[in-house]
Design an enzyme around this catalytic site. Structure first.
Site, PDB file in Angstrom:
ATOM      1  N   TRP A  40      30.979  42.892  37.416  1.00 20.34           N
ATOM      2  CA  TRP A  40      30.133  41.201  37.131  1.00 20.34           C
ATOM      3  C   TRP A  40      30.188  40.459  38.648  1.00 20.34           C
ATOM      4  CZ3 TRP A  40      35.798  42.352  38.404  1.00 20.34           C
ATOM      5  CH2 TRP A  40      36.166  41.545  39.273  1.00 20.34           C
TER       6      TRP A  40
ATOM      7  N   ASP B 299      35.305  47.428  38.940  1.00 23.95           N
ATOM      8  CA  ASP B 299      37.092  47.398  38.935  1.00 23.95           C
ATOM      9  C   ASP B 299      37.603  48.483  39.075  1.00 23.95           C
ATOM     10  OD1 ASP B 299      37.623  44.995  38.414  1.00 23.95           O
ATOM     11  OD2 ASP B 299      38.464  44.688  36.846  1.00 23.95           O
TER      12      ASP B 299
END
Length: 178
Positions: A107, A126
């Site tokens: 994101w 991540d």
């Protein structure tokens, strides 16, 4: 030279006799007692130690402001961050810790750098493959959008596209100027 010593001796004797005529033994004992008690109480009185404090702090290295320290949640790159800081989990701002791999999807957020006053596009990736780091959890939702706009939503497990969907920590990579 002897006449000087005699003169000094006479002056001292007169001074002591003068004090003896004007003050009694009790007043001398009283003054000695006050001096002793006062000397014992003196260390208990408050006094300003700020000068010592400042010099002690001057010897220590200054810590950067939280918005300039990558190990703090207030760091400027973390404006849309949700997860554990890789800087606390064995990685860095841009590198995943050993034994993990960067998520294939991420994101983005637009963050203001306080040092140059410019907005930067920041990609949050991540790091996947290990269990949760558990150190330095941050959840900043500045300009976050609802869940139906996945590219700007930070509450999703972004490891879903990797072979291992276990989330470990999150990196913060500057993609460019906004």
């Amino acid at each position: 030279m002897q006449w000087l010593l005699k003169l000094l001796d006479r002056f001292t004797e007169r001074s002591v006799r003068n004090v003896a005529h004007t003050h009694g033994r009790r007043s001398l004992i009283t003054k000695i007692g006050v001096a002793l008690v006062g000397g014992a109480v003196l260390p208990m009185l408050p006094f300003d130690r700020s000068g010592q404090f400042m010099s002690a702090n001057a010897a220590q290295p200054k810590k950067p402001a939280p918005n300039l320290d990558p190990t703090q949640c207030e760091y400027w790159r973390y404006c849309a961050f949700d997860g554990y800081l890789c800087t606390c989990c064995g990685g860095s701002l841009t590198q995943c810790p050993p034994g993990t791999e960067a998520s294939k999807v991420s994101w983005v957020g637009t963050c203001l750098n306080p040092e140059d006053g410019r907005h930067y596009l920041v990609s949050y990736n991540d790091c996947c493959g290990k269990g949760s780091c558990g150190e330095c959890l941050c959840n900043n939702n500045e300009r976050e959008r609802p869940g139906y706009r996945l590219g700007v939503h930070n509450d999703i497990n972004w490891c879903m596209a990797n072979t291992s969907s276990m989330f470990h920590c999150t990196t913060s990579i500057i993609v460019g100027l906004a």
